[in-house]
Design a protein around this motif. Sequence first.
Motif, PDB file in Angstrom:
ATOM      1  N   THR A 166       7.362   1.961  -1.277  1.00 55.34           N
ATOM      2  CA  THR A 166       6.714   2.062  -2.585  1.00 55.34           C
ATOM      3  C   THR A 166       7.749   1.884  -3.689  1.00 55.34           C
ATOM      4  O   THR A 166       8.794   2.540  -3.663  1.00 55.34           O
ATOM      5  N   PRO A 167       7.483   0.993  -4.637  1.00 57.21           N
ATOM      6  CA  PRO A 167       8.512   0.720  -5.648  1.00 57.21           C
ATOM      7  C   PRO A 167       8.728   1.830  -6.649  1.00 57.21           C
ATOM      8  O   PRO A 167       9.743   1.863  -7.337  1.00 57.21           O
ATOM      9  N   GLY A 168       7.785   2.741  -6.767  1.00 57.87           N
ATOM     10  CA  GLY A 168       7.905   3.814  -7.748  1.00 57.87           C
ATOM     11  C   GLY A 168       6.574   4.009  -8.443  1.00 57.87           C
ATOM     12  O   GLY A 168       5.521   3.668  -7.915  1.00 57.87           O
TER      13      GLY A 168
ATOM     14  N   GLN B 163      -1.093  -1.403 -15.548  1.00 61.32           N
ATOM     15  CA  GLN B 163      -0.407  -0.643 -14.508  1.00 61.32           C
ATOM     16  C   GLN B 163      -0.805  -1.146 -13.122  1.00 61.32           C
ATOM     17  O   GLN B 163       0.049  -1.390 -12.254  1.00 61.32           O
ATOM     18  N   LYS B 164      -2.096  -1.326 -12.884  1.00 60.09           N
ATOM     19  CA  LYS B 164      -2.561  -1.795 -11.575  1.00 60.09           C
ATOM     20  C   LYS B 164      -2.010  -3.182 -11.263  1.00 60.09           C
ATOM     21  O   LYS B 164      -1.638  -3.473 -10.120  1.00 60.09           O
ATOM     22  N   ARG B 165      -1.942  -4.049 -12.269  1.00 64.38           N
ATOM     23  CA  ARG B 165      -1.423  -5.393 -12.047  1.00 64.38           C
ATOM     24  C   ARG B 165       0.059  -5.367 -11.679  1.00 64.38           C
ATOM     25  O   ARG B 165       0.504  -6.066 -10.769  1.00 64.38           O
ATOM     26  N   ARG B 166       0.840  -4.535 -12.367  1.00 67.16           N
ATOM     27  CA  ARG B 166       2.262  -4.459 -12.074  1.00 67.16           C
ATOM     28  C   ARG B 166       2.497  -3.922 -10.650  1.00 67.16           C
ATOM     29  O   ARG B 166       3.362  -4.391  -9.924  1.00 67.16           O
ATOM     30  N   VAL B 167       1.736  -2.901 -10.261  1.00 66.91           N
ATOM     31  CA  VAL B 167       1.899  -2.344  -8.925  1.00 66.91           C
ATOM     32  C   VAL B 167       1.517  -3.380  -7.876  1.00 66.91           C
ATOM     33  O   VAL B 167       2.201  -3.545  -6.855  1.00 66.91           O
TER      34      VAL B 167
ATOM     35  N   ALA C 112       4.305  -5.878  -7.524  1.00 69.17           N
ATOM     36  CA  ALA C 112       5.513  -5.340  -6.889  1.00 69.17           C
ATOM     37  C   ALA C 112       5.348  -5.126  -5.392  1.00 69.17           C
ATOM     38  O   ALA C 112       6.330  -5.139  -4.650  1.00 69.17           O
ATOM     39  N   THR C 113       4.109  -4.907  -4.942  1.00 67.74           N
ATOM     40  CA  THR C 113       3.886  -4.606  -3.525  1.00 67.74           C
ATOM     41  C   THR C 113       3.286  -5.774  -2.756  1.00 67.74           C
ATOM     42  O   THR C 113       2.977  -5.641  -1.578  1.00 67.74           O
ATOM     43  N   ALA C 114       3.125  -6.919  -3.430  1.00 71.26           N
ATOM     44  CA  ALA C 114       2.538  -8.081  -2.760  1.00 71.26           C
ATOM     45  C   ALA C 114       3.461  -8.564  -1.645  1.00 71.26           C
ATOM     46  O   ALA C 114       4.693  -8.576  -1.780  1.00 71.26           O
ATOM     47  N   THR C 115       2.883  -8.973  -0.537  1.00 73.08           N
ATOM     48  CA  THR C 115       3.657  -9.508   0.586  1.00 73.08           C
ATOM     49  C   THR C 115       4.067 -10.925   0.257  1.00 73.08           C
ATOM     50  O   THR C 115       3.220 -11.767  -0.066  1.00 73.08           O
TER      51      THR C 115
END
Length: 382
Positions: free
Chosen positions: A323-325, A370-374, A377-380
Amino acid sequence: MLLPILLAVAQTIAPPPAPAEEIVVVGHRATDALAACIARQCPPAEDVEASLQASVEQFTAGRYDDARQTLQRSIRRNRAYAGQLPGPVSSLYATLATVAEHEGDSNLWKAAARTNVELLRRHVGPSVPGTLLEEISFADALVGTGNLSTASDNLTKVERLALEAGHLRIAAGATYRRAWLAFAQGDDGRAAKLADHAVAIAGPAKADFARLRDVLKSRIALRKGDAGAIDALVARIPREDSLRPTLLFSKSVEDLNGDTGIVTNGWNDSDVRFADVGYWIRPDGRTDGAEILQGSGLGQWEGAVLRQVATRRYASLQLPAGTPGIYRVDRFTIRATMGIPTGSRIKQRMGRLTTHIIDLTETEAMTATQKRRVAEATATPS
């Protein structure tokens, strides 16, 4: 403004670079819903809720004047219902106080916060948790408008009422704010004693306030030259799983009152400058990737705002592997205070510029960001 008072209560995956220019679109859905509500003469409870939603929409879009007028009009329509709807009508005044703070009207900020607590004292009771918490918010407004002695007296009263009613966490919270106020005034000895007292009266919340006491005492140590005090504190505090990590340290925004070129005839121009700053809180409690999502007129002060976010240290986070944070969004408003200069009858912004900060993460537009940034950051990787 004494930012530390109001704020105080190892990286994994780096997010992909943000687009060069991201525009946060804030529509008029809530404003249109309010207009429709008023047109059909909706009940007071619906009117108040629609007004609050519309004012948040307008504030998020940077339309502070519109947000203030929306709230003031709703207050005129609904203040007679305070006895039946004390909580909702109280929220109108509390939100108006926040808007007035960012707009630069200190008199309205203080008056709205005071009316809010007076309403709750009368219709809900002086010693119930909701009233006591708003009393603490009123003390924050007093601090922000320079009434430090009155703020301290108000917090002392909250501590007494809360202890008498058995609300130990609230009593400790009021005392802890008094400790930060003493710290901000340079009285480290009194600050430490008040922090110890907050722990002593906290009851079941003793462990939480012991940690907060450690935060304050680390700030005292840092001021006395212990450069490693914050790192030692971070290492000592257990990791958190909260979506709102504990802020352990931040510097104030740099002084904005140098040779800015915007001061004329002894007072500042009438602009309100704002920026919404998105940033990551990494698992180690450091911030990263601060970016301006939207703004108006910040110009040369963008760097000062981003540097303030970069200095923050939060408690370490307990997050799933990879998890990036946690991604947060703060609104920074830079403005002078409203006043009437000598020789004029016209209210205008004058004097020194100050910075005011509020968390916007959970507003509709910023939640989408916020949802877009997360997700980014977590996209494969493909």
